[in-house]
Design a protein around this motif. Sequence first.
Motif, PDB file in Angstrom:
ATOM      1  N   ASP A 303       0.813  -1.218   0.000  1.00 45.92           N
ATOM      2  CA  ASP A 303       0.000   0.000   0.000  1.00 45.92           C
ATOM      3  C   ASP A 303       0.843   1.263   0.000  1.00 45.92           C
ATOM      4  N   THR A 304       2.119   1.145   0.360  1.00 46.72           N
ATOM      5  CA  THR A 304       2.960   2.341   0.450  1.00 46.72           C
ATOM      6  C   THR A 304       4.134   2.329  -0.529  1.00 46.72           C
ATOM      7  N   THR A 305       4.069   1.448  -1.520  1.00 41.25           N
ATOM      8  CA  THR A 305       5.132   1.435  -2.523  1.00 41.25           C
ATOM      9  C   THR A 305       4.547   1.024  -3.870  1.00 41.25           C
ATOM     10  N   TYR A 306       5.303   1.252  -4.932  1.00 51.84           N
ATOM     11  CA  TYR A 306       4.911   0.699  -6.217  1.00 51.84           C
ATOM     12  C   TYR A 306       6.158   0.302  -6.986  1.00 51.84           C
ATOM     13  N   ALA A 307       5.961  -0.643  -7.846  1.00 51.47           N
ATOM     14  CA  ALA A 307       7.098  -1.217  -8.565  1.00 51.47           C
ATOM     15  C   ALA A 307       7.451  -0.387  -9.795  1.00 51.47           C
ATOM     16  N   ASN A 308       8.730  -0.400 -10.141  1.00 50.26           N
ATOM     17  CA  ASN A 308       9.213   0.310 -11.314  1.00 50.26           C
ATOM     18  C   ASN A 308       8.579  -0.209 -12.600  1.00 50.26           C
ATOM     19  N   LYS A 309       8.078  -1.454 -12.554  1.00 51.28           N
ATOM     20  CA  LYS A 309       7.461  -2.038 -13.746  1.00 51.28           C
ATOM     21  C   LYS A 309       6.292  -1.204 -14.253  1.00 51.28           C
ATOM     22  N   LEU A 310       5.569  -0.534 -13.353  1.00 55.24           N
ATOM     23  CA  LEU A 310       4.429   0.285 -13.776  1.00 55.24           C
ATOM     24  C   LEU A 310       4.864   1.344 -14.776  1.00 55.24           C
ATOM     25  N   PHE A 311       6.014   1.948 -14.511  1.00 55.65           N
ATOM     26  CA  PHE A 311       6.487   3.039 -15.362  1.00 55.65           C
ATOM     27  C   PHE A 311       7.143   2.504 -16.639  1.00 55.65           C
ATOM     28  N   GLN A 312       7.703   1.304 -16.538  1.00 53.78           N
ATOM     29  CA  GLN A 312       8.197   0.649 -17.752  1.00 53.78           C
ATOM     30  C   GLN A 312       7.024   0.321 -18.671  1.00 53.78           C
ATOM     31  N   TYR A 313       5.955  -0.221 -18.094  1.00 51.89           N
ATOM     32  CA  TYR A 313       4.745  -0.513 -18.870  1.00 51.89           C
ATOM     33  C   TYR A 313       4.231   0.743 -19.575  1.00 51.89           C
ATOM     34  N   MET A 314       4.056   1.806 -18.782  1.00 51.76           N
ATOM     35  CA  MET A 314       3.467   3.042 -19.313  1.00 51.76           C
ATOM     36  C   MET A 314       4.337   3.688 -20.380  1.00 51.76           C
ATOM     37  N   SER A 315       5.655   3.555 -20.225  1.00 47.75           N
ATOM     38  CA  SER A 315       6.571   4.171 -21.191  1.00 47.75           C
ATOM     39  C   SER A 315       6.297   3.719 -22.619  1.00 47.75           C
ATOM     40  N   PHE A 316       5.838   2.473 -22.757  1.00 48.63           N
ATOM     41  CA  PHE A 316       5.567   1.926 -24.085  1.00 48.63           C
ATOM     42  C   PHE A 316       4.094   2.010 -24.464  1.00 48.63           C
ATOM     43  N   GLY A 317       3.345   2.821 -23.714  1.00 49.70           N
ATOM     44  CA  GLY A 317       1.955   3.087 -24.080  1.00 49.70           C
ATOM     45  C   GLY A 317       1.013   1.915 -23.908  1.00 49.70           C
ATOM     46  N   LYS A 318       1.278   1.076 -22.909  1.00 47.89           N
ATOM     47  CA  LYS A 318       0.420  -0.078 -22.673  1.00 47.89           C
ATOM     48  C   LYS A 318      -0.592   0.205 -21.556  1.00 47.89           C
ATOM     49  N   PRO A 319      -1.842  -0.217 -21.717  1.00 48.30           N
ATOM     50  CA  PRO A 319      -2.831  -0.042 -20.653  1.00 48.30           C
ATOM     51  C   PRO A 319      -2.521  -0.974 -19.487  1.00 48.30           C
ATOM     52  N   LEU A 320      -2.778  -0.505 -18.282  1.00 47.96           N
ATOM     53  CA  LEU A 320      -2.467  -1.278 -17.086  1.00 47.96           C
ATOM     54  C   LEU A 320      -3.732  -1.852 -16.452  1.00 47.96           C
ATOM     55  N   LEU A 321      -3.568  -2.970 -15.790  1.00 51.16           N
ATOM     56  CA  LEU A 321      -4.601  -3.509 -14.904  1.00 51.16           C
ATOM     57  C   LEU A 321      -3.898  -3.827 -13.597  1.00 51.16           C
ATOM     58  N   VAL A 322      -4.252  -3.078 -12.547  1.00 52.91           N
ATOM     59  CA  VAL A 322      -3.564  -3.217 -11.260  1.00 52.91           C
ATOM     60  C   VAL A 322      -4.569  -3.437 -10.144  1.00 52.91           C
ATOM     61  N   SER A 323      -4.110  -4.043  -9.065  1.00 58.15           N
ATOM     62  CA  SER A 323      -4.977  -4.210  -7.898  1.00 58.15           C
ATOM     63  C   SER A 323      -5.097  -2.880  -7.160  1.00 58.15           C
ATOM     64  N   ASP A 324      -5.983  -2.850  -6.186  1.00 54.97           N
ATOM     65  CA  ASP A 324      -6.229  -1.613  -5.455  1.00 54.97           C
ATOM     66  C   ASP A 324      -5.291  -1.406  -4.270  1.00 54.97           C
ATOM     67  N   ALA A 325      -4.095  -1.988  -4.323  1.00 58.40           N
ATOM     68  CA  ALA A 325      -3.049  -1.622  -3.362  1.00 58.40           C
ATOM     69  C   ALA A 325      -2.852  -0.113  -3.504  1.00 58.40           C
ATOM     70  N   THR A 326      -2.924   0.606  -2.398  1.00 59.92           N
ATOM     71  CA  THR A 326      -3.139   2.057  -2.404  1.00 59.92           C
ATOM     72  C   THR A 326      -2.209   2.849  -3.315  1.00 59.92           C
ATOM     73  N   ALA A 327      -0.896   2.655  -3.160  1.00 60.26           N
ATOM     74  CA  ALA A 327       0.049   3.487  -3.901  1.00 60.26           C
ATOM     75  C   ALA A 327      -0.083   3.301  -5.414  1.00 60.26           C
ATOM     76  N   GLN A 328      -0.151   2.049  -5.874  1.00 58.27           N
ATOM     77  CA  GLN A 328      -0.254   1.844  -7.323  1.00 58.27           C
ATOM     78  C   GLN A 328      -1.626   2.258  -7.848  1.00 58.27           C
ATOM     79  N   LYS A 329      -2.657   2.059  -7.055  1.00 59.67           N
ATOM     80  CA  LYS A 329      -4.000   2.527  -7.437  1.00 59.67           C
ATOM     81  C   LYS A 329      -3.978   4.043  -7.645  1.00 59.67           C
ATOM     82  N   ASN A 330      -3.386   4.765  -6.698  1.00 55.01           N
ATOM     83  CA  ASN A 330      -3.352   6.228  -6.771  1.00 55.01           C
ATOM     84  C   ASN A 330      -2.592   6.724  -7.998  1.00 55.01           C
ATOM     85  N   ILE A 331      -1.448   6.106  -8.297  1.00 57.18           N
ATOM     86  CA  ILE A 331      -0.640   6.594  -9.415  1.00 57.18           C
ATOM     87  C   ILE A 331      -1.304   6.258 -10.752  1.00 57.18           C
TER      88      ILE A 331
END
Length: 396
Positions: A303-331
């Motif tokens: 809930d208080t961290t997120y993985a670098n993979k999220l930004f790697q995913y987004m860099s290439f314009g891919k849509p994400l599906l993430v759980s509602d763990a707070t930090a990644q949900k918020n970003i």
Amino acid sequence: MRIGMILDKTYPPDPRVENEAVSLIENGHEVFLFCLKYANEKGEELIKGIQVKRYISNKFIYKSSALAYTIPVYSKLMSNKIRHFLISNKIDIVHIHDIQIAKAAFKAIKKTGLKTILDLHENRPEIMKFYPHLQKFPGRYLIAIKKWKQKEEEFIKKATKVVVVTEESKQEIINRVGVHSNKIVVVPNTVHQSYVNNATFNQEIIEKYSTQFTLLYVGDTGLRRGLSTAIESMDVLKEKIPNIKLVIVGSNSSDVFLKQQVADLEIQDYVDFEGWKNENLFPSYIKASSICISPLHRNLHHDTTYANKLFQYMSFGKPLLVSDATAQKNIVEKAASGLVHKAEDIVDFTEKVLELYHVKVLQSKLGENGKSFIENEFYWEKTSKDLIELYANLNL
């Protein structure tokens, strides 16, 4: 300023340490890195401007590190090495990476008057609750997680400044420890602007999945990462999306359980375990994917961290599906770059995949939003400015 970074591991690789060090060097500082070696690595080496100083370690010291806050052996051994490092390199300020080696570092600088930066890469005491060796004898009796938490709070108070990865982590520490918000600086693990431009692609990987609707996960595959949710969902999704494929790039000792789950569901044709791959291949897997996932379980660490993979995913314009763990949900919601499912909810995960599959325009829009967010707002050269400012405002 002569900055002494303290790392209780070998180097390279460590992307966060490297990113911070290189940025500080580019802003006129000298960075010396204390790290360990277990074989025939060079004792000293210049890497991207970082003056790497390797100190000999061994299996005994490595294993005793888990007992850093149970018995004093590890901290005493390390503090002597760190003291030598600080004196021989005339260090002005000490930057400690994570709490495992923090006790040794604070012991080494005692009475020196040196200021300290405590860089918390993660909530170590919380994540330790999920380590397999702490679930059984003798680990669960020898390693007191409560003691680690107490020490973390002690070092947070003792440090001149504290660096964390997310705003959620900062707020959690303020509420728990009672320190002022000015003491904590947020430096997220983001990617460089050049990440996409410098990427190379493996055509074999891209062609392998060119006709599939691919769900991609990269990184550690420990059970708390939630891949069992995605695997269970595949048993339903294969009936709705004939060409669907779940691709898992990464590994963990618990993979045996995930593979057994796949076998029990008889969905081997729909799940690829690629194992751990060199990070240079990540862009190829991401480019070949349709949706990129991060189905983390909910806990205080996630809930208080997120993985670098999220930004790697987004860099290439891919849509994400993430759980509602707070930090990644918020970003993800801030970037409008994906959909959010309830953690460990197979039905919700399945419904969100189907929504993305059927609404192609949504896929494209979320992917574009994520790419724009990285390009214009959330890239290392911009998010590291608070780290640079932290050092610029320190009065030695």
